[in-house]
Design an enzyme around this catalytic site. Structure first.
Site, PDB file in Angstrom:
ATOM      1  N   ILE A 139       5.453   8.947  -0.375  1.00 41.66           N
ATOM      2  CA  ILE A 139       6.193   7.750  -0.798  1.00 41.66           C
ATOM      3  C   ILE A 139       5.181   6.697  -1.258  1.00 41.66           C
ATOM      4  O   ILE A 139       4.395   6.197  -0.452  1.00 41.66           O
ATOM      5  CB  ILE A 139       7.042   7.179   0.361  1.00 41.66           C
ATOM      6  N   ARG A 140       5.195   6.387  -2.527  1.00 44.51           N
ATOM      7  CA  ARG A 140       4.194   5.450  -3.090  1.00 44.51           C
ATOM      8  C   ARG A 140       2.813   5.762  -2.508  1.00 44.51           C
ATOM      9  O   ARG A 140       2.083   4.888  -2.042  1.00 44.51           O
ATOM     10  CB  ARG A 140       4.584   3.992  -2.792  1.00 44.51           C
TER      11      ARG A 140
ATOM     12  N   GLU B 135       5.806  11.773   9.838  1.00 47.23           N
ATOM     13  CA  GLU B 135       6.816  11.322  10.808  1.00 47.23           C
ATOM     14  C   GLU B 135       8.228  11.411  10.241  1.00 47.23           C
ATOM     15  O   GLU B 135       9.195  11.234  10.954  1.00 47.23           O
ATOM     16  CB  GLU B 135       6.498   9.882  11.265  1.00 47.23           C
TER      17      GLU B 135
ATOM     18  N   HIS C  52       3.791  11.312   4.741  1.00 50.33           N
ATOM     19  CA  HIS C  52       4.513  10.792   5.916  1.00 50.33           C
ATOM     20  C   HIS C  52       4.956  11.921   6.850  1.00 50.33           C
ATOM     21  O   HIS C  52       6.114  12.354   6.773  1.00 50.33           O
ATOM     22  CB  HIS C  52       5.754  10.019   5.458  1.00 50.33           C
TER      23      HIS C  52
ATOM     24  N   ARG D  79      -4.834   3.186  -4.143  1.00 51.68           N
ATOM     25  CA  ARG D  79      -3.443   2.886  -3.773  1.00 51.68           C
ATOM     26  C   ARG D  79      -2.491   3.296  -4.885  1.00 51.68           C
ATOM     27  O   ARG D  79      -2.838   3.271  -6.054  1.00 51.68           O
ATOM     28  CB  ARG D  79      -3.300   1.388  -3.500  1.00 51.68           C
TER      29      ARG D  79
ATOM     30  N   CYS E 270      -0.418   7.253   5.225  1.00 51.17           N
ATOM     31  CA  CYS E 270      -0.089   6.481   4.021  1.00 51.17           C
ATOM     32  C   CYS E 270      -0.732   5.085   4.065  1.00 51.17           C
ATOM     33  O   CYS E 270      -1.947   4.981   3.972  1.00 51.17           O
ATOM     34  CB  CYS E 270       1.414   6.448   3.826  1.00 51.17           C
TER      35      CYS E 270
ATOM     36  N   GLY F 124       3.760   2.043   5.390  1.00 49.92           N
ATOM     37  CA  GLY F 124       4.557   0.834   5.173  1.00 49.92           C
ATOM     38  C   GLY F 124       3.919   0.089   4.031  1.00 49.92           C
ATOM     39  O   GLY F 124       3.610   0.681   3.002  1.00 49.92           O
ATOM     40  N   GLU F 125       3.675  -1.186   4.218  1.00 50.34           N
ATOM     41  CA  GLU F 125       3.011  -1.979   3.191  1.00 50.34           C
ATOM     42  C   GLU F 125       1.676  -2.438   3.771  1.00 50.34           C
ATOM     43  O   GLU F 125       1.634  -3.281   4.662  1.00 50.34           O
ATOM     44  CB  GLU F 125       3.917  -3.151   2.791  1.00 50.34           C
ATOM     45  N   SER F 126       0.601  -1.864   3.235  1.00 52.29           N
ATOM     46  CA  SER F 126      -0.703  -2.101   3.850  1.00 52.29           C
ATOM     47  C   SER F 126      -1.115  -3.572   3.830  1.00 52.29           C
ATOM     48  O   SER F 126      -1.756  -4.052   4.768  1.00 52.29           O
ATOM     49  CB  SER F 126      -1.774  -1.225   3.198  1.00 52.29           C
TER      50      SER F 126
END
Ligand code: GLN
Length: 198
Positions: A142-143, A180, A178, A114, A84, A52-54
């Site tokens: 993803i990113r 999942e 990812h 990152r 991630c 997600g967004e760390s």
């Protein structure tokens, strides 16, 4: 077996679904629990920190007082899976690129960069080989960050080119992609094996 999924932000329900599929495919009676409060951490057998967004996850974990308790539980042997952003949060050292500030938990002796694959390639898929898993595994990035440094006692279980994309240190498993987001449950099963060995 109760697998806790840190449910602050990010790919939470996808991890819960993936764990339920993995538990079924192993024939293990287990369940997932979404972790939104400090109290709900008690009694879990494993914890997944999703992508997600760390910076968002780290700020909320801190606000809820979860960071201290998670560190304590993992240091006492609780198995933890980071994917991630989850890997960014497990790291001891972060190399940032001027992103929002993330205060990592500092549990794993790894250095993470990152957004290492650059914004122009924010997401891609790649077939990788993972130690302990037969055949190819299709990984979704993803990113994604990259694990650029591994301390003593950390093993690399998969690489993309020269760079580590899965690291394991005792009861901690961290990856930059990812798992999942695919129907392939083998990476979640690998984590379940760590939980079983505890
Ligand atoms: N780049 C994101 C971060 O720094 C991580 C991306 C992800 O989890 N898919 O938090």
């Amino acid at each position: 077996m109760i697998i806790g999924i840190l449910a602050i932000q990010g790919a939470v329900s996808e991890h819960a679904d993936a764990f339920q599929r993995a538990l079924r495919s192993r024939g293990i009676a287990g369940e997932t629990r979404l972790i939104r409060t400090l109290e709900s951490l008690e009694g879990i057998d494993g914890l997944a920190i999703p992508g997600g967004e760390s910076s968002t996850i780290s700020a909320q974990m801190n606000r809820l007082g979860m960071d201290t308790r998670i560190c304590q539980m993992v240091e006492e042997g609780l198995p933890v899976l980071g994917t991630c952003a989850g890997t960014i949060l497990l790291a001891r050292r972060l190399e940032s690129d001027g992103e929002e500030v993330t205060n990592p938990l500092g549990l794993m002796d790894i250095t993470v960069r990152r957004n290492a694959f650059g914004r122009q390639k924010e997401s891609f898929e790649h077939d990788i080989q993972i130690d302990g898993i037969d055949g190819n595994y299709r990984a979704i990035f993803i990113r994604a960050p990259m694990i650029i440094g591994l301390g003593e006692g950390v093993v690399s279980l998969a690489k993309l080119g020269e760079e580590t994309i899965i690291a394991k240190q005792g009861n901690m498993l961290a990856m930059v992609f990812h798992p999942e987001l695919t129907m392939d449950t083998r990476v979640h099963e690998m984590f379940i094996d760590i939980v079983l060995k505890r």
